[in-house]
Enzyme design. Structure first.
Site, short mmCIF file in Angstrom:
data_model
loop_
_atom_site.label_atom_id
_atom_site.label_comp_id
_atom_site.label_asym_id
_atom_site.label_seq_id
_atom_site.Cartn_x
_atom_site.Cartn_y
_atom_site.Cartn_z
N GLU A 186 -10.25 4.18 3.63
CA GLU A 186 -9.36 4.88 2.71
C GLU A 186 -9.77 4.48 1.30
OE1 GLU A 186 -5.34 5.69 5.34
OE2 GLU A 186 -5.29 4.10 3.82
N GLU A 198 -9.96 12.73 7.38
CA GLU A 198 -9.85 14.06 6.75
C GLU A 198 -11.21 14.76 6.69
OE1 GLU A 198 -7.09 13.94 3.08
OE2 GLU A 198 -7.76 11.87 3.42
N HIS A 240 -3.69 14.21 0.67
CA HIS A 240 -3.96 13.35 1.82
C HIS A 240 -2.81 13.41 2.82
CE1 HIS A 240 -5.15 9.89 4.20
NE2 HIS A 240 -3.98 9.31 3.95
N ASP A 285 -9.06 0.47 2.06
CA ASP A 285 -8.10 0.04 3.07
C ASP A 285 -8.62 0.49 4.43
OD1 ASP A 285 -5.77 -1.09 4.08
OD2 ASP A 285 -4.68 0.79 3.96
N GLU A 295 -9.15 4.00 -2.29
CA GLU A 295 -7.91 3.80 -3.02
C GLU A 295 -8.17 3.12 -4.36
OE1 GLU A 295 -4.62 2.23 -0.88
OE2 GLU A 295 -5.27 3.02 1.06
N LYS A 323 -4.14 -1.65 10.40
CA LYS A 323 -4.45 -1.81 8.98
C LYS A 323 -4.70 -3.26 8.57
CE LYS A 323 -3.41 2.43 7.24
NZ LYS A 323 -4.21 3.18 6.26
N ARG A 345 -7.85 4.13 13.31
CA ARG A 345 -6.94 5.26 13.49
C ARG A 345 -6.35 5.35 14.89
NH1 ARG A 345 -5.49 6.29 8.41
NH2 ARG A 345 -7.23 6.96 7.09
N GLN A 360 -3.72 2.66 15.10
CA GLN A 360 -2.62 3.09 14.24
C GLN A 360 -1.78 4.19 14.89
OE1 GLN A 360 -3.97 4.60 10.47
NE2 GLN A 360 -1.93 5.05 9.71
N ASP A 381 0.84 -1.19 0.00
CA ASP A 381 0.00 0.00 0.00
C ASP A 381 0.88 1.25 0.00
OD1 ASP A 381 -2.41 1.36 -0.01
OD2 ASP A 381 -2.53 1.47 2.17
N THR A 396 -8.78 -5.45 4.17
CA THR A 396 -8.69 -4.57 3.01
C THR A 396 -9.65 -5.13 1.97
OG1 THR A 396 -6.36 -4.05 3.44
CG2 THR A 396 -7.19 -3.64 1.22
#
Length: 404
Positions: free
Chosen positions: A187, A344, A123, A219, A189, A239, A223, A226, A116, A243
């Site tokens: 996420e 975000e 971002h 993904d 992607e 993570k 948070r 993480q 990844d 996925t």
């Protein structure tokens, strides 16, 4: 006029004859390779003999693995023959259409390795401003190389698979605690599915020899887990729990018209990252949270292309092989509505997002469903589709209650 009677099988719709993505479905006769035509699946095993001696056996398998290994010449031949078959006025012998609502797609290939990346400058700068407001938004290496990490191939799941809320260690005022994540995120992607010969030190000019197709990826990210674990070695348990990848893989060749020049770097790149032709892609993503459109990330703003990512991934002698998957990293643009993660969108949980039913969200709650879709410009003004990737959050097991 095509024999396929489906109003969505048109050039101005995402899954017309210009797209023809591949997947694998469960049928009464077992798992079969299929191609998506509008809102139907066309199983390919019954058509194997008509497709020729070279490519027929590749689609008679129960996964895309043989096709991925066959290489670009076979990919091109199969695409030409399928294009002829679906555009024909009469159906090929043995052809049958199965409504997508009545079939169950499965993970279409064996995921060998998963990498990844972190290719969106918007971002990267947003996350830095949220988490490190007093520091420079980009670390010095970011504009010189495609930053990435090696993920967990075993927890890549097909679109539609439920995602169980993970547990892990996270920071608290009284010291670390263990329990379900309170900041479950997505996420949005774009993933690249690899095939062709095993190779290392792949130049940017050889990307078409090793990238079979493109698929949307979510993904999922915890948070708070993480944030506690990632220093100094990067993402791990925050993570690795899931996925999601779309069930249908759009051939890279279908996106030829969508190629664009990525944003230019502010300094010269090292030679192995230079491109002879641009490999940015003009993909328009849409993110829906419980049915509400909350973001429209533009992939054309990504700073690093799939060709550069593959070149960097293999530059130290590491190999690329059939079944490898690498993803772009979160796709985010310069505007608020173009942010591809809820970290975000909610600016670290400080600015809730209001959904169409009036509920307000910062991070994902149990029962929430996320869908990501995308389109790209195609030949002759057509519209090329990337199949949806969806997932619904389920509560974690009761024995994973918070521990202090």
């Amino acid at each position: 006029m095509s024999w396929i009677d489906d109003p969505e099988f048109r050039a101005d719709r995402p899954f017309g004859p210009q797209t023809l993505p591949y997947g694998v479905i469960d049928t009464e006769g077992g798992r079969q390779v299929a191609v998506r035509v509008g809102d139907h699946a066309l199983p390919l095993r019954p058509l194997a003999d008509a497709l020729g001696e070279r490519v027929g056996p590749l689609v008679a398998a129960d996964s895309l693995d043989p096709l991925l290994a066959a290489g670009r010449v076979a990919w091109q031949e199969l695409r030409v023959r399928l294009g002829e078959a679906v555009r024909s006025a009469s159906a090929p012998r043995g052809a049958s259409l199965l409504p997508l609502a009545e079939v169950r797609p499965v993970l279409p290939f064996t995921v060998a390795d998963y990498v990844d990346f972190y290719a969106s400058r918007h971002h990267a700068e947003n996350v830095a401003r949220i988490l490190r407001p007093d520091a420079e938004p980009l670390l010095p290496n970011w504009t010189h190389l495609p930053v990435g990490y090696h993920g967990r191939a075993g927890t890549v799941v097909v679109s539609g698979t439920d995602v169980v809320r993970p547990s892990g260690q996270r920071r608290s005022t009284g010291g670390p605690v263990f329990g379900p994540t309170e900041r479950l995120d997505i996420e949005a992607e774009v993933g690249f599915v690899c095939g062709g010969p095993v190779a290392s030190r792949v130049p940017t000019s050889a990307v078409t020899e090793h990238v079979f197709g493109v698929a949307l990826v979510n993904d999922w990210s915890a948070r708070d887990i993480q944030a506690w674990e990632y220093q100094p070695l990067g993402p791990f348990l925050g993570k690795s729990f899931a996925t999601s990848i779309a069930a249908w893989i759009t051939p890279l060749e279908a996106l030829t018209v969508a190629r664009v020049t990525p944003p230019l770097p502010d300094h010269p790149l090292l030679e192995y990252l230079l491109e002879s032709g641009p490999w940015g892609l003009d993909l328009s993503l849409e993110v829906r949270w419980n049915g509400t459109l909350v973001a429209t990330p533009p992939f054309a703003t990504m700073s690093w292309t799939c060709a550069q990512q593959l070149a960097h991934l293999t530059s130290n002698g590491a190999t690329v092989r059939p079944g490898d998957l690498f993803a772009s990293g979160t796709v985010s643009g310069p505007e608020r509505r173009q942010r591809g993660s809820f970290l975000e969108l909610s600016w670290g949980g400080r600015e809730p997002v209001t959904l169409d039913d009036g509920t307000r969200r910062t991070f994902l709650e149990d029962g929430d469903t996320v869908m990501i879709t995308a389109t790209a410009p195609g030949d002759g003004g057509s519209l090329v589709g990337l199949a949806e990737v969806t997932g619904t959050v389920l509560a974690g097991p009761a024995d994973q209650r918070e521990q202090r």
